[in-house]
Write a protein that holds these residues in place. Structure first.
Motif, PDB file in Angstrom:
ATOM      1  N   MET A 166       0.833  -1.203   0.000  1.00  0.00           N
ATOM      2  CA  MET A 166       0.000   0.000   0.000  1.00  0.00           C
ATOM      3  C   MET A 166       0.869   1.255   0.000  1.00  0.00           C
ATOM      4  SD  MET A 166      -2.907  -1.407   2.616  1.00  0.00           S
ATOM      5  CE  MET A 166      -3.908   0.050   2.660  1.00  0.00           C
ATOM      6  N   VAL A 167       1.926   1.250   0.809  1.00  0.00           N
ATOM      7  CA  VAL A 167       2.858   2.392   0.841  1.00  0.00           C
ATOM      8  C   VAL A 167       3.537   2.525  -0.519  1.00  0.00           C
ATOM      9  CG1 VAL A 167       4.970   3.286   1.892  1.00  0.00           C
ATOM     10  CG2 VAL A 167       3.198   2.267   3.333  1.00  0.00           C
ATOM     11  N   LYS A 192       4.219   5.157  -5.819  1.00  0.00           N
ATOM     12  CA  LYS A 192       4.149   5.020  -7.279  1.00  0.00           C
ATOM     13  C   LYS A 192       3.178   6.039  -7.874  1.00  0.00           C
ATOM     14  CE  LYS A 192       5.616   0.289  -8.043  1.00  0.00           C
ATOM     15  NZ  LYS A 192       5.324  -0.965  -8.735  1.00  0.00           N
ATOM     16  N   LEU A 193       2.111   6.346  -7.148  1.00  0.00           N
ATOM     17  CA  LEU A 193       1.183   7.375  -7.616  1.00  0.00           C
ATOM     18  C   LEU A 193       1.893   8.722  -7.706  1.00  0.00           C
ATOM     19  CD1 LEU A 193      -1.981   6.325  -5.627  1.00  0.00           C
ATOM     20  CD2 LEU A 193      -1.835   6.530  -8.123  1.00  0.00           C
ATOM     21  N   GLN A 194       2.746   9.005  -6.718  1.00  0.00           N
ATOM     22  CA  GLN A 194       3.521  10.243  -6.760  1.00  0.00           C
ATOM     23  C   GLN A 194       4.474  10.221  -7.953  1.00  0.00           C
ATOM     24  OE1 GLN A 194       6.104  10.912  -3.422  1.00  0.00           O
ATOM     25  NE2 GLN A 194       6.498  13.018  -3.997  1.00  0.00           N
ATOM     26  N   ALA A 228       0.296  11.542 -10.497  1.00  0.00           N
ATOM     27  CA  ALA A 228      -1.168  11.523 -10.432  1.00  0.00           C
ATOM     28  C   ALA A 228      -1.657  12.917 -10.049  1.00  0.00           C
ATOM     29  CB  ALA A 228      -1.636  10.492  -9.408  1.00  0.00           C
ATOM     30  N   SER A 229      -2.810  13.278 -10.564  1.00  0.00           N
ATOM     31  CA  SER A 229      -3.338  14.610 -10.271  1.00  0.00           C
ATOM     32  C   SER A 229      -3.735  14.720  -8.804  1.00  0.00           C
ATOM     33  CB  SER A 229      -4.551  14.901 -11.153  1.00  0.00           C
ATOM     34  OG  SER A 229      -5.664  14.139 -10.732  1.00  0.00           O
ATOM     35  N   ARG A 230      -3.780  15.940  -8.307  1.00  0.00           N
ATOM     36  CA  ARG A 230      -4.175  16.166  -6.916  1.00  0.00           C
ATOM     37  C   ARG A 230      -5.587  15.636  -6.669  1.00  0.00           C
ATOM     38  NH1 ARG A 230      -2.361  18.713  -2.643  1.00  0.00           N
ATOM     39  NH2 ARG A 230      -3.818  19.559  -1.119  1.00  0.00           N
ATOM     40  N   GLY A 231      -6.467  15.832  -7.635  1.00  0.00           N
ATOM     41  CA  GLY A 231      -7.832  15.336  -7.492  1.00  0.00           C
ATOM     42  C   GLY A 231      -7.889  13.821  -7.357  1.00  0.00           C
TER      43      GLY A 231
END
Length: 111
Positions: free
Chosen positions: A60-61, A66-68, A72-75
Motif C-alpha cells: 500500500m505504501v 508510485k502514484l507520486q 497523479a493529479s491532486r484530485g
C-alpha cells in the motif's frame, strides 16, 4: 459466460485473471525498483506495527509512492485518500458485527 478473445483457461473463478495474486501463479515482487526506498519502506512498516500483514501494508505504501512517481493529479490523490480513509473507518465501525458483510460502493443520490 465471459466473452473474450482470450482462451477461457486464462481466467479463474468469477472471471478473475489467472495472473492476479491468489491463483497459484508466482507473483512478481511489488517494489519501487529503488533498493534504498524499498528498504526504507520495509523498515518503516516494521517500525510502525507488529508485523501482522506487513507485506500488504508495504504494498500500500509502495502504491502511494508510485502514484507520486506517476504524477497523479491532486484530485485523483484526494479521491484515493478519501476512499481509503472511509474504508478504514467503516471497517473499524463494523468490526464488532458478525459476518457476513456487504459493501456497497457508489454515491448515487436518490430523492
Amino acid at each position: 459466460m465471459l466473452r473474450t478473445n482470450l482462451p477461457q483457461r486464462a481466467f479463474g473463478p468469477g472471471g478473475g485473471h489467472l495472473g492476479a495474486p491468489g491463483y497459484g501463479e508466482s507473483v512478481r515482487s511489488y517494489e519501487l525498483r529503488d533498493p534504498d526506498l524499498d528498504r526504507m519502506i520495509k523498515e518503516l512498516v516494521a517500525a510502525a506495527g507488529d508485523g501482522t500483514h506487513a507485506d500488504i501494508i508495504a504494498e500500500m505504501v509502495t502504491t502511494a509512492l508510485k502514484l507520486q512517481r506517476d504524477k497523479a493529479s491532486r484530485g485523483d490523490l484526494k479521491l484515493i485518500n478519501t476512499a481509503l480513509k472511509e474504508m478504514r473507518y467503516s471497517f473499524r465501525t463494523f468490526a464488532s458485527h458478525p459476518e457476513p458483510r456487504v459493501t456497497v460502493f457508489g454515491s448515487a443520490r436518490v430523492p
